[in-house]
Write a protein that holds these residues in place. Sequence first.
Motif, PDB file in Angstrom:
ATOM      1  N   THR A   1       5.506  -3.692   0.581  1.00 30.87           N
ATOM      2  CA  THR A   1       4.620  -4.374  -0.311  1.00 30.87           C
ATOM      3  C   THR A   1       4.497  -6.132   0.298  1.00 30.87           C
ATOM      4  N   ALA A   2       5.802  -6.499   0.655  1.00 27.13           N
ATOM      5  CA  ALA A   2       5.724  -7.873   0.934  1.00 27.13           C
ATOM      6  C   ALA A   2       5.171  -8.055   2.388  1.00 27.13           C
ATOM      7  N   GLY A   3       4.850  -7.210   3.127  1.00 32.19           N
ATOM      8  CA  GLY A   3       4.088  -7.338   4.407  1.00 32.19           C
ATOM      9  C   GLY A   3       2.722  -7.135   4.445  1.00 32.19           C
ATOM     10  N   LEU A   4       2.016  -6.794   3.172  1.00 28.69           N
ATOM     11  CA  LEU A   4       0.763  -6.626   2.888  1.00 28.69           C
ATOM     12  C   LEU A   4      -0.059  -7.785   3.252  1.00 28.69           C
ATOM     13  N   GLY A   5      -1.255  -7.913   3.857  1.00 28.06           N
ATOM     14  CA  GLY A   5      -1.815  -9.127   3.701  1.00 28.06           C
ATOM     15  C   GLY A   5      -2.888  -9.241   2.777  1.00 28.06           C
ATOM     16  N   PRO A   6      -3.754 -10.358   2.851  1.00 25.85           N
ATOM     17  CA  PRO A   6      -4.803 -10.584   1.791  1.00 25.85           C
ATOM     18  C   PRO A   6      -6.044  -9.601   1.634  1.00 25.85           C
ATOM     19  N   GLY A   7      -6.157  -8.821   2.854  1.00 26.32           N
ATOM     20  CA  GLY A   7      -6.935  -7.759   2.597  1.00 26.32           C
ATOM     21  C   GLY A   7      -6.630  -6.385   1.957  1.00 26.32           C
ATOM     22  N   VAL A   8      -5.459  -6.692   1.298  1.00 29.91           N
ATOM     23  CA  VAL A   8      -4.997  -5.316   0.678  1.00 29.91           C
ATOM     24  C   VAL A   8      -4.715  -5.680  -1.158  1.00 29.91           C
ATOM     25  N   GLU A   9      -5.471  -4.928  -1.967  1.00 28.65           N
ATOM     26  CA  GLU A   9      -5.299  -5.261  -3.236  1.00 28.65           C
ATOM     27  C   GLU A   9      -4.705  -3.742  -3.757  1.00 28.65           C
ATOM     28  N   ILE A  10      -3.723  -4.188  -4.949  1.00 28.11           N
ATOM     29  CA  ILE A  10      -2.914  -3.232  -5.534  1.00 28.11           C
ATOM     30  C   ILE A  10      -3.394  -3.363  -6.972  1.00 28.11           C
ATOM     31  N   ARG A  11      -3.800  -2.074  -7.472  1.00 31.37           N
ATOM     32  CA  ARG A  11      -3.952  -2.052  -9.042  1.00 31.37           C
ATOM     33  C   ARG A  11      -3.043  -0.870  -9.453  1.00 31.37           C
ATOM     34  N   ARG A  12      -2.308  -1.188 -10.334  1.00 30.29           N
ATOM     35  CA  ARG A  12      -1.319  -0.333 -11.090  1.00 30.29           C
ATOM     36  C   ARG A  12      -1.878   0.148 -12.351  1.00 30.29           C
ATOM     37  N   GLY A  13      -1.317   1.275 -12.941  1.00 31.02           N
ATOM     38  CA  GLY A  13      -1.935   1.913 -14.290  1.00 31.02           C
ATOM     39  C   GLY A  13      -3.409   2.303 -13.900  1.00 31.02           C
TER      40      GLY A  13
END
Length: 437
Positions: free
Chosen positions: A114-126
Amino acid sequence: MSGDHDVVVCGAGAGGLAAARALDAIGLRVLVVDKQRAQRPVAKGEVLQPGALRVLRRWGTDRLLTRDGALRLGRLVVRGADGDPVMTLDYGQLPAADNALLAHDHTAILDALTAGLGPGVEIRRGVRATEALLDGSGRVVGVRLDEGDGGGGHDVHVPLVVAADGIGSRLRRAAGIEGRRSDYPHRLVSFELTGADHDSEDFSAYLTGRGLRLVYPLPGGRQRLYLQAQPGELRGLDEDGFARWGEQAVREVPALEGLSEAVPKAAATRQLFPVARFLAERLAVPGLALVGESAYAVHPMAAQGMNSAITSAASLAEQLAARLTPSAAPTARPGTPQPPAPEAVDAALRAYEEERLPVLAHTARTSDNAARMVTDLSWPGRLLGRRAVRCTGANPRLLHAITYNMAGLGPRPLTPLDRLHQIGLLPDPRAHRVPSV
């Protein structure tokens, strides 16, 4: 919302996060959704093989893990109940950059990805992906998402959906992809031990009359213990019952006597796993790719599941990158591809399946053979398994091939003649012809 993302990755486990990391690296905008609102600590996916570490080195993820205390393990050893090695896979014989395993908590590995993800990645939980969206030709063109807030589902249209939603994948079923699943006739119980009077520097599996006992170290002086159990053994056990059962299970193995006091103290950390083998018949259909356990699951004894997920994610991104053209649009990130055309995506998916499916099938066979050698308690299985362990352990050539395969550095299939050597039915005149590193 359809124009906000190029890819939806369903599942934020190791496979899903690795896919997000790999696809982000080639300039695609990625939405990751996961039905869990927070990561759950699980006692699997804690040992990284050299093949996956090659990928993580490219991303810099290995440095994050090392900085966070990850341990280097040099050997995978099958031992007798007295602790003496019977078969040793020595990773020190592999090329210098690939000569060790790396062990850390599953959540630490997810955090590093997760720490290596750039601004082009969005994570939505739930957020749950409830179904795949199809066009008139049957191509997957997006997913329906349910935020669980009572607002109903909403649709996200993208050129590519990555199903990393586990062995029971809803998206795989929606895409009509079948698979071959077989359940092992046992379960595994894990304990996280602290303060144990037992030195474990390797990934060590012990041969016993009641099945697998597996131990390996984790950061902070902890150790992971897996115990094989028949389903009926555990019925009705509470925490105290598990403590007594676990203590007895290690006391039966002289080499593990030093764990006997630590196991009851760790009863609250126990996790119980059914164990299955699964391989999907396909890895992709137009618009959708399978990554991780939605495509492939193996026995934890072989330490291959998470590793294959990471290398599959990298392969998917490489196939896409080879078919996407750099964007000349002034608003795009320099050197990044345009939103991928469905035709290019589908060509990449065909190439991904063609490359990875034989690799996963070979790894599944290798993993299953390794697991059955130490877990099969039927009298023919135990006879052949123990014989195979001893004969393989005495054959440097076969040991080297199996180590290479387990490390994930590329398939080196064993021939039918090798199988006869492996169970001692034929002598091997080439036993000491080990390839040079």
